[in-house]
Design a protein around this motif. Structure first.
Motif, PDB file in Angstrom:
ATOM      1  N   GLU A 183       0.872  -1.308  -0.049  1.00 17.48           N
ATOM      2  CA  GLU A 183       0.298  -0.016   0.153  1.00 17.48           C
ATOM      3  C   GLU A 183       0.934   1.223  -0.104  1.00 17.48           C
ATOM      4  O   GLU A 183       2.022   1.127   0.559  1.00 17.48           O
ATOM      5  N   GLU A 190       0.393   5.737  -0.339  1.00 16.82           N
ATOM      6  CA  GLU A 190      -0.567   7.076  -0.319  1.00 16.82           C
ATOM      7  C   GLU A 190      -0.288   7.865  -1.575  1.00 16.82           C
ATOM      8  O   GLU A 190       0.670   7.856  -1.981  1.00 16.82           O
ATOM      9  N   ASP A 242      -9.133   0.785  -1.813  1.00 23.55           N
ATOM     10  CA  ASP A 242     -10.279   0.055  -0.976  1.00 23.55           C
ATOM     11  C   ASP A 242     -10.562  -1.126  -1.677  1.00 23.55           C
ATOM     12  O   ASP A 242     -11.697  -1.757  -1.562  1.00 23.55           O
ATOM     13  N   ARG A 264      -5.086   5.734   0.280  1.00 19.24           N
ATOM     14  CA  ARG A 264      -4.240   4.540   0.360  1.00 19.24           C
ATOM     15  C   ARG A 264      -4.307   3.599  -1.030  1.00 19.24           C
ATOM     16  O   ARG A 264      -5.713   3.355  -1.289  1.00 19.24           O
ATOM     17  N   ALA A 265      -3.643   3.322  -1.652  1.00 17.07           N
ATOM     18  CA  ALA A 265      -3.710   2.448  -3.122  1.00 17.07           C
ATOM     19  C   ALA A 265      -2.787   1.514  -3.122  1.00 17.07           C
ATOM     20  O   ALA A 265      -1.691   1.392  -2.333  1.00 17.07           O
ATOM     21  N   ARG A 266      -2.867   0.590  -3.946  1.00  7.85           N
ATOM     22  CA  ARG A 266      -2.262  -0.486  -4.371  1.00  7.85           C
ATOM     23  C   ARG A 266      -2.073  -0.120  -6.089  1.00  7.85           C
ATOM     24  O   ARG A 266      -3.153  -0.272  -6.597  1.00  7.85           O
TER      25      ARG A 266
END
Ligand code: FRU
Length: 675
Positions: A343, A345, A371, A400-402
């Motif tokens: 993860e 930001e 999410d 927050r991301a992937r």
């Protein structure tokens, strides 16, 4: 290129027998409304002019076989550029001099003195290509009988600089200076040379233009003509056909917009400036220089460490940064898997990355997860080379991301290449060569315009050779080889990017229309049902598609039109709503095996993203796509089996609405034989 041509020539005798069959114009792949010679080899259009109600089309022709060689000028005339009549050979190879490409004019003022009985002579200005010595020079021939017979000038050559590569003269009457002007290619110098003459026999050097724009390939077949975006705005267009380095991979047709003062061609100030690659600094999410780091792996597609630029199938991957990149071609396309980043930001507005490999929307590519939900997705372009793509992610700042690289495809092109994922304030930008292209397909070359179109008509008209040097000699048709594009009208228009050449099919092509079909405001699934019911199969269609690109974009993804379908066969036109990219995919279009450069996808971008009408002309073995009223064109040969299945739309969202879909079934316009 000429070297290749000469080699091909020596092979000529062995293939000679192929021309023996009788032409029926019903042979497999025979175009039904594109011009083709009855038998034998054809390349560039030559010497096009209009006189006494006839459009003349000459062409590079081999009278003795279906491979390049013995170049001479074939000849046809037409009242409308659509229905052609074949005439006997106009200019034949003689005394070890082949007749290469060139132009023809009506010498209205009889400046040459070849006129007879008060009628203006017709003058052909062509390149003499010497087969026994390395020499090309410019020569002339004249006609006093509406182009039916031609006499070579005794005083030839009329222009000789003692060079083995100096060809394709295009002559125009320059009104303001009341003299003839010739634009002629100096191929290996990547220059167009300009000359002037009072009488078409004595030529004086004026100036040179180039190198400029695309300079990868040799320069051939130039054209120079005035074309104004607005009344009183005197612009000139310089056409330069280039032997290689065009967007579709091989030869192509570039153009310059500028001014011509009778001596010199100067580029318009709005001509695009060169740009180098821009890689933004910001937060580097991954560059895979030290393996996959703490990314999570599932499946076998990522079983091995990141590649070093050569895939397991020996293909080179160009364009990656540093030492290594991610690719999912391990032991083959059958591997599948997912590679998920830790993860992070979203701290900047743009996420950029390099991507290559298969064009597999939803099946293989890269996506951004927030999410656990996919909010952005991209795929490759059926090319190993990595190219920059970017997403605007400003709306997710602070979240927050992937990132996930995924490959679920096990068939052809079932792999993806990725490198250098970076979050930054600006998007990455690839290096750009400032060249403007008339056509983004592989099969539009040596295009030049008609001379002497009457002032009351006022159009600027042209067509091009619909093939490409790398495979032209291998295209599996018999007893003829090669076709011309449909005739098109040229206009110059102001776009947000500057002055651009637009091309539209000539209105005379409407004569080919038979039954009209139309459907308004229908969803993709309604359209498909209707297309099946109405039996939209077979070749020879004119199609028009209007949709609101903005609303399409909200619905996400890609709109595709599957054409010339049969079992395991389709040519796919795609419109990408996010990037306004139009592409034509002929990888599964039928016979693609005869040359390894043939199976490919060609793309172009439209500048106006709001209304995006697409117009298509489909013949038995060619598709021409006109986007945004001809702002961008893709011309491509295809060699399908009979199209037994109906045209179908495909889109991620079946509820997508198309404002208007219009189709005309076209009738044939095959040439008739001589008078
Ligand atoms: C372009 C070209 C010309 C030449 C002709 C020979 O396709 O190479 O430069 O005049 O073909 O056939």
């Amino acid at each position: 290129m000429i070297q290749t041509i000469l080699l091909t020539c020596t092979l000529l005798l062995s293939t000679f027998a192929a021309s023996a069959a009788d032409p029926t114009y019903r042979e497999p792949f025979r175009p039904q409304f594109h011009f083709t010679p009855a038998t034998n080899w054809m390349n560039d259009p030559n010497g096009m002019f209009f006189y006494e109600g006839e459009y003349h089309l000459f062409y590079q022709y081999n009278p003795f076989g279906d491979k390049w060689g013995h170049m001479s000028w074939g000849h046809a005339v037409s009242p409308d550029m659509v229905h052609w009549k074949h005439l006997p050979l106009a200019l034949a190879e003689e005394n070890d001099i082949m007749i290469f490409s060139g132009s023809a004019v009506v010498d209205w003022k009889n400046t040459s003195g070849f006129g007879k009985d008060g009628k203006p002579p017709l003058l052909a200005i062509y390149t003499g290509h010497y087969t026994k010595k390395p020499l090309q020079n410019q020569q002339i021939a004249y006609s006093n009988d509406r182009g039916r017979t031609w006499t070579k000038f005794q005083g030839n050559p009329v222009l000789d600089i003692n060079d083995k590569d100096f060809r394709d003269p295009k002559v125009i009457w320059h009104e303001p200076t009341e003299r003839w002007v010739m634009a002629v290619a100096w191929p290996t110098h990547k220059k167009v040379r300009f000359y002037s003459s009072p009488n078409l026999k004595d030529w004086t050097h004026l100036s040179d233009f180039g190198p400029a724009g695309s300079t990868t390939g040799i320069w051939e077949c130039p054209d120079l003509f005035p074309l104004s975006a607005k009344r009183g705005d005197n612009r000139w267009v310089l056409i330069v056909n280039v032997g290689s380095g065009a967007p579709a991979g091989g030869s192509g047709c570039q153009y310059f917009v500028g001014s011509f003062d009778g001596t010199r061609f100067s580029l318009d100030p709005s001509y695009p400036k060169p740009q180098s690659e821009f890689v933004p600094q910001g937060k580097l999410i991954a560059d895979f220089e030290n393996g996959y780091g703490d990314w999570q792996i599932s499946g076998d597609a990522f079983a091995e460490a990141p590649a070093r630029g050569t895939l397991a199938n020996q293909q080179e991957v160009a364009g990656f940064r540093g030492q290594s990149l991610v690719n999912t071609y391990h032991r083959g396309d059958q591997t599948r898997g997912k590679l998920t980043s830790p993860e992070f930001e979203i701290t900047h507005n743009h996420l950029s990355f390099l991507i290559g490999g298969g064009h597999l929307p939803g099946r293989a590519g890269i996506c951004l997860l927030i999410d656990g939900r996919t909010v952005r997705i991209a795929t490759g372009d059926n090319a190993e080379r990595l190219s920059w793509k970017s997403w605007n992610v400003s709306e997710f700042r602070g979240k927050r991301a992937r990132v996930e690289i995924f490959d679920q495809e096990t068939g052809g092109w079932g792999h993806i290449n990725v490198d250098h994922i970076v979050l930054a304030d600006q998007p990455a930008r690839p290096a750009s060569v400032p060249a403007l292209w008339a056509d983004f397909g592989p099969d539009f070359y040596a295009a030049v315009t008609w001379s002497d179109i009457p002032k009351r008509d006022g159009r600027r008209l042209w067509l091009g050779w619909m093939s490409s040097w790398p495979y032209a000699g291998d295209v599996p048709t018999s007893p003829w080889r090669s076709a011309m594009s449909i005739p098109r009208e040229l206009t110059l228009r102001q776009t947000s990017e500057g002055l651009r050449l637009f091309q539209q099919p000539v209105k005379e092509l409407e004569k080919l229309r038979t039954k009209k079909f139309q459907k308004k405001n229908a969803t993709i699934s309604e359209l498909n049902e209707w297309l099946s019911k109405e039996k939209f199969s077979g070749p020879m269609w004119e199609l028009e598609l209007e949709f609101d690109a903005k609303s399409l974009s909200k619905n996400g993804g890609e709109l595709a039109l599957h054409l010339l379908r049969a079992a395991n066969q389709q040519t796919i036109l795609r419109y990408n709503t996010e990037t306004s990219t139009v592409s034509l995919d002929r990888t599964q279009s039928g016979n693609t095996q005869f040359h390894n450069a043939f199976a490919n996808t060609f793309r172009t971008q439209l500048t106006k993203a709001n209304t995006s009408p697409l117009r298509l002309f489909i013949d038995t073995s060619a598709i021409e796509v006109f986007g945004n009223e001809g702002e961008a064109v893709i011309t491509a040969l295809v060699l399908p089996k009979d199209a037994t299945e109906p045209i179908q739309f495909k889109a991620a969202n079946e509820k997508l609405t198309i404002h208007r879909f219009t189709a005309w079934k076209l009738k044939p316009a095959v040439p008739i034989f001589q008078e």
